[in-house]
Design a protein around this motif. Structure first.
Motif, mmCIF file in Angstrom:
data_model
loop_
_atom_site.group_PDB
_atom_site.id
_atom_site.type_symbol
_atom_site.label_atom_id
_atom_site.label_comp_id
_atom_site.label_asym_id
_atom_site.label_seq_id
_atom_site.Cartn_x
_atom_site.Cartn_y
_atom_site.Cartn_z
ATOM 1 N N LYS A 117 0.817 -1.214 0.000
ATOM 2 C CA LYS A 117 0.000 0.000 0.000
ATOM 3 C C LYS A 117 0.852 1.265 0.000
ATOM 4 O O LYS A 117 0.481 2.280 -0.603
ATOM 5 N N GLN A 118 1.997 1.199 0.685
ATOM 6 C CA GLN A 118 2.868 2.370 0.752
ATOM 7 C C GLN A 118 3.550 2.663 -0.579
ATOM 8 O O GLN A 118 4.074 3.763 -0.781
ATOM 9 N N MET A 119 3.554 1.683 -1.490
ATOM 10 C CA MET A 119 4.188 1.867 -2.792
ATOM 11 C C MET A 119 3.479 2.922 -3.632
ATOM 12 O O MET A 119 4.018 3.406 -4.624
ATOM 13 N N GLU A 120 2.237 3.272 -3.265
ATOM 14 C CA GLU A 120 1.511 4.300 -3.996
ATOM 15 C C GLU A 120 2.151 5.677 -3.810
ATOM 16 O O GLU A 120 1.966 6.574 -4.626
ATOM 17 N N ASN A 121 2.892 5.814 -2.711
ATOM 18 C CA ASN A 121 3.647 7.045 -2.457
ATOM 19 C C ASN A 121 4.965 6.963 -3.237
ATOM 20 O O ASN A 121 5.829 6.144 -2.940
ATOM 21 N N ARG A 122 5.123 7.835 -4.223
ATOM 22 C CA ARG A 122 6.294 7.767 -5.103
ATOM 23 C C ARG A 122 7.595 7.958 -4.332
ATOM 24 O O ARG A 122 8.592 7.256 -4.582
ATOM 25 N N ASP A 123 7.608 8.901 -3.405
ATOM 26 C CA ASP A 123 8.815 9.173 -2.615
ATOM 27 C C ASP A 123 9.216 7.944 -1.813
ATOM 28 O O ASP A 123 10.394 7.565 -1.779
ATOM 29 N N PHE A 124 8.223 7.295 -1.185
ATOM 30 C CA PHE A 124 8.512 6.085 -0.422
ATOM 31 C C PHE A 124 8.995 4.970 -1.337
ATOM 32 O O PHE A 124 9.953 4.253 -1.006
ATOM 33 N N ALA A 125 8.323 4.808 -2.491
ATOM 34 C CA ALA A 125 8.676 3.728 -3.420
ATOM 35 C C ALA A 125 10.116 3.858 -3.905
ATOM 36 O O ALA A 125 10.848 2.867 -4.001
ATOM 37 N N GLU A 126 10.547 5.105 -4.188
ATOM 38 C CA GLU A 126 11.908 5.322 -4.665
ATOM 39 C C GLU A 126 12.932 4.991 -3.576
ATOM 40 O O GLU A 126 13.938 4.335 -3.840
ATOM 41 N N LYS A 127 12.658 5.452 -2.354
ATOM 42 C CA LYS A 127 13.578 5.178 -1.245
ATOM 43 C C LYS A 127 13.601 3.687 -0.906
ATOM 44 O O LYS A 127 14.647 3.124 -0.588
ATOM 45 N N TYR A 128 12.424 3.069 -0.981
ATOM 46 C CA TYR A 128 12.334 1.627 -0.716
ATOM 47 C C TYR A 128 13.180 0.852 -1.717
ATOM 48 O O TYR A 128 13.932 -0.057 -1.357
ATOM 49 N N LEU A 129 13.081 1.244 -2.988
ATOM 50 C CA LEU A 129 13.833 0.556 -4.036
ATOM 51 C C LEU A 129 15.333 0.771 -3.864
ATOM 52 O O LEU A 129 16.121 -0.179 -3.986
ATOM 53 N N ILE A 130 15.725 2.004 -3.554
ATOM 54 C CA ILE A 130 17.148 2.296 -3.341
ATOM 55 C C ILE A 130 17.686 1.491 -2.160
ATOM 56 O O ILE A 130 18.756 0.866 -2.247
ATOM 57 N N GLY A 131 16.949 1.492 -1.048
ATOM 58 C CA GLY A 131 17.384 0.777 0.146
ATOM 59 C C GLY A 131 17.474 -0.720 -0.076
ATOM 60 O O GLY A 131 18.459 -1.356 0.312
ATOM 61 N N THR A 132 16.448 -1.290 -0.715
ATOM 62 C CA THR A 132 16.416 -2.735 -0.940
ATOM 63 C C THR A 132 17.526 -3.182 -1.876
ATOM 64 O O THR A 132 18.231 -4.166 -1.608
ATOM 65 N N LEU A 133 17.707 -2.463 -2.987
ATOM 66 C CA LEU A 133 18.737 -2.836 -3.957
ATOM 67 C C LEU A 133 20.146 -2.652 -3.381
ATOM 68 O O LEU A 133 21.029 -3.476 -3.617
ATOM 69 N N THR A 134 20.335 -1.570 -2.625
ATOM 70 C CA THR A 134 21.642 -1.349 -1.994
ATOM 71 C C THR A 134 21.939 -2.446 -0.981
ATOM 72 O O THR A 134 23.054 -2.976 -0.932
ATOM 73 N N SER A 135 20.940 -2.787 -0.180
ATOM 74 C CA SER A 135 21.086 -3.834 0.824
ATOM 75 C C SER A 135 21.446 -5.166 0.170
ATOM 76 O O SER A 135 22.366 -5.864 0.599
ATOM 77 N N PHE A 136 20.716 -5.501 -0.883
ATOM 78 C CA PHE A 136 20.963 -6.762 -1.595
ATOM 79 C C PHE A 136 22.347 -6.753 -2.243
ATOM 80 O O PHE A 136 23.068 -7.757 -2.218
ATOM 81 N N LEU A 137 22.732 -5.616 -2.823
ATOM 82 C CA LEU A 137 24.027 -5.508 -3.495
ATOM 83 C C LEU A 137 25.181 -5.674 -2.510
ATOM 84 O O LEU A 137 26.190 -6.321 -2.818
ATOM 85 N N ILE A 138 25.044 -5.111 -1.308
ATOM 86 C CA ILE A 138 26.084 -5.253 -0.286
ATOM 87 C C ILE A 138 26.284 -6.718 0.076
ATOM 88 O O ILE A 138 27.411 -7.215 0.168
ATOM 89 N N VAL A 139 25.179 -7.432 0.273
ATOM 90 C CA VAL A 139 25.261 -8.859 0.613
ATOM 91 C C VAL A 139 25.888 -9.643 -0.534
ATOM 92 O O VAL A 139 26.795 -10.459 -0.321
ATOM 93 N N LEU A 140 25.420 -9.387 -1.743
ATOM 94 C CA LEU A 140 25.901 -10.128 -2.908
ATOM 95 C C LEU A 140 27.401 -9.941 -3.115
ATOM 96 O O LEU A 140 28.150 -10.910 -3.281
#
Length: 242
Positions: free
Chosen positions: A209-232
């Motif tokens: 539901k929070q993905m409807e907020n563009r600002d949240f969606a962008e930060k969520y994507l940046i955080g998730t991808l960065t987190s995954f990239l660090i682990v990888l």
């Protein structure tokens, strides 16, 4: 192997074995920085007495702790002279990079591989010793250091300051991020690549539901991808080296 152990202990001593209060105050107060370096010294002394010849252990711990103090002191001064939010990630990355170069330099210059004791030699004969070092090395990177890196990243790209209520949400997000990285790291270390998609999907559904907020969606994507990239990157590099 020794380099991986030293870097892991550095990360644990620099992040896990200090409170958030000390972490903030050591940037402003020299006495708090000295306290942090004393804790850092004790942790490294314990490691050096376990792995290296006793007559060299104290000197090694003293050298690495003095260098740790000097690096932090200089970076703190740079942060005061250049207080811009967008530079915080740069200073944090520079700090840790210099520490890693310092540890590798000590390893090469002092020939630490030849200063190890009989106990370390026995440890190397155990079949699971490399696996244990690999897991410790990976987790020492993906927990607190990764969390701080991602937080500095958000500070650098956003001019927004967070209220107390939002700070509580950030703490919850920090815990979720750590759990996510732990699960992904375990899956990667055991070559279970297909399951990773389900972990990321489950996280996305919870925030749907929070993905409807563009600002949240962008930060969520940046955080998730960065987190995954660090682990990888951490898992791939350490598996290759160890």
């Amino acid at each position: 192997m020794i380099v991986a152990i030293l870097i892991s202990v550095h990360l644990l001593a620099d992040f896990l074995f200090q409170s958030s209060t000390i972490s903030e105050r050591k940037r402003q107060e020299k006495k708090t920085l000295i306290l942090h370096c004393l804790i850092y010294f004790i942790i490294f002394e314990i490691l050096f007495f376990i792995l290296f010849q006793c007559e060299k252990a104290f000197l090694l711990g003293l050298i690495i702790s003095v260098l740790h103090f000097l690096i932090n002191y200089i970076v703190n001064k740079l942060e005061k002279y250049f207080p811009k939010r967008r530079l915080q990630l740069l200073f944090f990355s520079l700090n840790q990079l210099i520490h890693i170069v310092m540890i590798v330099g000590m390893y090469c210059i002092l020939n630490l591989e030849n200063l190890t004791n009989n106990f370390y030699t026995k440890l190397q004969t155990y079949e699971d010793f490399k696996i244990i070092v690999l897991y410790i090395s990976v987790f020492s990177i993906i927990l607190d250091p990764a969390s701080v890196f991602i937080r500095k990243l958000f500070i650098s790209i956003s001019s927004k300051t967070y209220s107390k209520t939002n700070s509580e949400e950030l703490k919850a997000g920090n815990i979720i991020g750590k759990l996510e990285r732990i699960i992904i790291a375990i899956l990667l270390l055991n070559n279970q690549f297909g399951v990773i998609g389900f972990v990321l999907t489950a996280k996305s559904i919870a925030r749907f539901k929070q993905m409807e907020n563009r600002d949240f969606a962008e930060k969520y994507l940046i955080g998730t991808l960065t987190s995954f990239l660090i682990v990888l990157i951490s898992v791939l590099i350490l598996k290759g080296l160890l």
